[in-house]
Design a protein around this motif. Sequence first.
Motif, PDB file in Angstrom:
ATOM      1  N   ALA A   1       0.818  -1.172   0.019  1.00 20.68           N
ATOM      2  CA  ALA A   1       0.047  -0.005   0.012  1.00 20.68           C
ATOM      3  C   ALA A   1       0.908   1.121  -0.128  1.00 20.68           C
ATOM      4  CB  ALA A   1      -0.839  -0.111   1.253  1.00 20.68           C
ATOM      5  N   LYS A   2       1.989   1.504   0.788  1.00 19.81           N
ATOM      6  CA  LYS A   2       2.754   2.309   0.697  1.00 19.81           C
ATOM      7  C   LYS A   2       3.584   2.739  -0.452  1.00 19.81           C
ATOM      8  CE  LYS A   2       3.484   2.256   5.861  1.00 19.81           C
ATOM      9  NZ  LYS A   2       4.499   2.205   6.783  1.00 19.81           N
ATOM     10  N   LYS A   3       3.809   1.647  -1.240  1.00 18.76           N
ATOM     11  CA  LYS A   3       4.503   1.579  -2.372  1.00 18.76           C
ATOM     12  C   LYS A   3       3.782   2.241  -3.726  1.00 18.76           C
ATOM     13  CE  LYS A   3       6.765  -1.365  -6.008  1.00 18.76           C
ATOM     14  NZ  LYS A   3       6.907  -2.530  -6.154  1.00 18.76           N
ATOM     15  N   ASP A   4       2.288   1.743  -3.657  1.00 19.59           N
ATOM     16  CA  ASP A   4       1.236   2.325  -4.334  1.00 19.59           C
ATOM     17  C   ASP A   4       1.042   3.745  -4.111  1.00 19.59           C
ATOM     18  OD1 ASP A   4       1.041   0.202  -5.770  1.00 19.59           O
ATOM     19  OD2 ASP A   4      -0.739  -0.485  -4.564  1.00 19.59           O
ATOM     20  N   ILE A   5       0.952   4.220  -2.864  1.00 18.11           N
ATOM     21  CA  ILE A   5       0.562   5.717  -2.506  1.00 18.11           C
ATOM     22  C   ILE A   5       2.005   6.391  -2.930  1.00 18.11           C
ATOM     23  CG2 ILE A   5       0.646   7.336  -0.610  1.00 18.11           C
ATOM     24  CD1 ILE A   5      -1.120   5.246   0.490  1.00 18.11           C
ATOM     25  N   PHE A   6       3.290   6.060  -2.881  1.00 19.77           N
ATOM     26  CA  PHE A   6       4.313   6.835  -3.078  1.00 19.77           C
ATOM     27  C   PHE A   6       4.412   6.655  -4.730  1.00 19.77           C
ATOM     28  CE2 PHE A   6       9.052   6.531  -4.334  1.00 19.77           C
ATOM     29  CZ  PHE A   6       9.322   7.860  -3.751  1.00 19.77           C
TER      30      PHE A   6
ATOM     31  N   ARG B   1      -4.719   8.061  -4.452  1.00 16.88           N
ATOM     32  CA  ARG B   1      -4.745   8.758  -3.110  1.00 16.88           C
ATOM     33  C   ARG B   1      -3.064   9.506  -3.142  1.00 16.88           C
ATOM     34  NH1 ARG B   1      -6.661   4.724   1.657  1.00 16.88           N
ATOM     35  NH2 ARG B   1      -8.667   4.723   0.816  1.00 16.88           N
ATOM     36  N   GLY B   2      -2.301   8.975  -3.659  1.00 19.58           N
ATOM     37  CA  GLY B   2      -0.932   9.424  -3.691  1.00 19.58           C
ATOM     38  C   GLY B   2      -0.753  10.785  -4.741  1.00 19.58           C
ATOM     39  N   VAL B   3      -1.771  10.870  -5.783  1.00 13.73           N
ATOM     40  CA  VAL B   3      -1.827  11.990  -6.486  1.00 13.73           C
ATOM     41  C   VAL B   3      -2.535  13.157  -5.641  1.00 13.73           C
ATOM     42  CG1 VAL B   3      -2.993  12.917  -8.764  1.00 13.73           C
ATOM     43  CG2 VAL B   3      -1.770  10.720  -8.655  1.00 13.73           C
ATOM     44  N   ILE B   4      -3.428  12.699  -5.045  1.00 10.88           N
ATOM     45  CA  ILE B   4      -4.176  13.705  -4.184  1.00 10.88           C
ATOM     46  C   ILE B   4      -3.018  14.297  -3.043  1.00 10.88           C
ATOM     47  CG2 ILE B   4      -6.149  14.305  -2.535  1.00 10.88           C
ATOM     48  CD1 ILE B   4      -6.831  14.084  -5.309  1.00 10.88           C
ATOM     49  N   LEU B   5      -2.343  13.515  -2.673  1.00 12.86           N
ATOM     50  CA  LEU B   5      -1.411  13.689  -1.545  1.00 12.86           C
ATOM     51  C   LEU B   5      -0.271  14.892  -2.415  1.00 12.86           C
ATOM     52  CD1 LEU B   5       0.188  13.620   1.267  1.00 12.86           C
ATOM     53  CD2 LEU B   5       1.194  11.737   0.327  1.00 12.86           C
ATOM     54  N   ALA B   6      -0.018  14.563  -3.454  1.00 10.17           N
ATOM     55  CA  ALA B   6       1.125  15.540  -4.076  1.00 10.17           C
ATOM     56  C   ALA B   6       0.249  16.830  -4.510  1.00 10.17           C
ATOM     57  CB  ALA B   6       1.400  14.866  -5.782  1.00 10.17           C
ATOM     58  N   VAL B   7      -0.985  16.836  -4.687  1.00  6.23           N
ATOM     59  CA  VAL B   7      -1.612  17.998  -5.059  1.00  6.23           C
ATOM     60  C   VAL B   7      -1.547  18.798  -3.664  1.00  6.23           C
ATOM     61  CG1 VAL B   7      -4.150  19.152  -5.472  1.00  6.23           C
ATOM     62  CG2 VAL B   7      -3.124  17.225  -6.991  1.00  6.23           C
ATOM     63  N   ILE B   8      -1.844  18.189  -2.670  1.00  4.70           N
ATOM     64  CA  ILE B   8      -1.787  19.179  -1.133  1.00  4.70           C
ATOM     65  C   ILE B   8      -0.648  19.510  -1.120  1.00  4.70           C
ATOM     66  CG2 ILE B   8      -2.118  18.471   1.409  1.00  4.70           C
ATOM     67  CD1 ILE B   8      -4.370  16.396   0.881  1.00  4.70           C
TER      68      ILE B   8
ATOM     69  N   PHE C   1       2.083   9.416  -5.488  1.00  2.96           N
ATOM     70  CA  PHE C   1       3.007  10.675  -5.268  1.00  2.96           C
ATOM     71  C   PHE C   1       3.796  11.275  -6.402  1.00  2.96           C
ATOM     72  CE2 PHE C   1       6.091  13.314  -3.150  1.00  2.96           C
ATOM     73  CZ  PHE C   1       5.135  14.138  -2.538  1.00  2.96           C
ATOM     74  N   LEU C   2       4.656  10.393  -6.887  1.00  4.47           N
ATOM     75  CA  LEU C   2       5.419  10.646  -7.855  1.00  4.47           C
ATOM     76  C   LEU C   2       4.705  11.053  -9.109  1.00  4.47           C
ATOM     77  CD1 LEU C   2       8.507   7.976  -7.349  1.00  4.47           C
ATOM     78  CD2 LEU C   2       8.394  10.436  -6.864  1.00  4.47           C
ATOM     79  N   ILE C   3       3.908  10.251  -9.432  1.00  5.64           N
ATOM     80  CA  ILE C   3       3.011  10.411 -10.716  1.00  5.64           C
ATOM     81  C   ILE C   3       2.248  11.985 -10.572  1.00  5.64           C
ATOM     82  CG2 ILE C   3       1.093   9.948 -11.848  1.00  5.64           C
ATOM     83  CD1 ILE C   3       1.645   7.249 -11.149  1.00  5.64           C
ATOM     84  N   GLY C   4       1.935  12.248  -9.368  1.00  4.09           N
ATOM     85  CA  GLY C   4       1.253  13.669  -9.165  1.00  4.09           C
ATOM     86  C   GLY C   4       2.463  14.774  -9.443  1.00  4.09           C
ATOM     87  N   ILE C   5       3.596  14.599  -8.711  1.00  2.00           N
ATOM     88  CA  ILE C   5       4.693  15.578  -8.835  1.00  2.00           C
ATOM     89  C   ILE C   5       5.118  15.753 -10.235  1.00  2.00           C
ATOM     90  CG2 ILE C   5       6.948  15.988  -8.264  1.00  2.00           C
ATOM     91  CD1 ILE C   5       4.985  16.582  -5.809  1.00  2.00           C
TER      92      ILE C   5
ATOM     93  N   PHE D   1      -5.509  11.660 -11.944  1.00  2.00           N
ATOM     94  CA  PHE D   1      -6.342  11.161 -11.059  1.00  2.00           C
ATOM     95  C   PHE D   1      -7.416  10.286 -11.737  1.00  2.00           C
ATOM     96  CE2 PHE D   1      -9.987  11.803  -8.164  1.00  2.00           C
ATOM     97  CZ  PHE D   1      -9.459  10.994  -7.139  1.00  2.00           C
ATOM     98  N   GLY D   2      -8.295  10.888 -12.852  1.00  2.00           N
ATOM     99  CA  GLY D   2      -9.268  10.134 -13.314  1.00  2.00           C
ATOM    100  C   GLY D   2      -8.690   8.898 -14.000  1.00  2.00           C
ATOM    101  N   ILE D   3      -7.488   8.795 -14.588  1.00  2.00           N
ATOM    102  CA  ILE D   3      -7.035   7.635 -15.350  1.00  2.00           C
ATOM    103  C   ILE D   3      -6.894   6.490 -14.180  1.00  2.00           C
ATOM    104  CG2 ILE D   3      -4.962   6.706 -16.496  1.00  2.00           C
ATOM    105  CD1 ILE D   3      -5.010   9.136 -18.226  1.00  2.00           C
ATOM    106  N   LEU D   4      -6.414   6.932 -12.984  1.00  2.00           N
ATOM    107  CA  LEU D   4      -6.030   6.151 -12.159  1.00  2.00           C
ATOM    108  C   LEU D   4      -7.221   5.248 -11.523  1.00  2.00           C
ATOM    109  CD1 LEU D   4      -3.034   7.731 -10.300  1.00  2.00           C
ATOM    110  CD2 LEU D   4      -2.770   5.654 -11.715  1.00  2.00           C
TER     111      LEU D   4
END
Length: 90
Positions: free
Chosen positions: A2-7, A74-81, A10-14, A61-64
């Motif tokens: 789960a942490k790997k997917d969120i990370f 969720r990682g993308v949303i974390l990157a936006v925050i 996050f990288l995708i978002g950044i 986010f929509g594609i994921l």
Amino acid sequence: MAKKDIFIGFLIGILTSLLGSFLFIAFYIKSDIFSGIQILRENGYLGKVITIGTILDLIAFGILLKINRELMARGVILAVIVLALSTLFI
């Protein structure tokens, strides 16, 4: 896992935010990328350009969500925050 997917999300978002910011600077500032960033920083618009660059995060986010990768979304949303908080200090 789960942490790997969120990370990864996050990288995708950044990265998509950086790509969006780069595209905005490339199309609207008629100079190279480094002098464009310097011009935006001097005028106080760098935070706004980063915010505009996060529009591509909406697409990611929509594609994921479409391919059932909720934790990456969720990682993308974390990157936006994180980017929103960083624009407050720029």
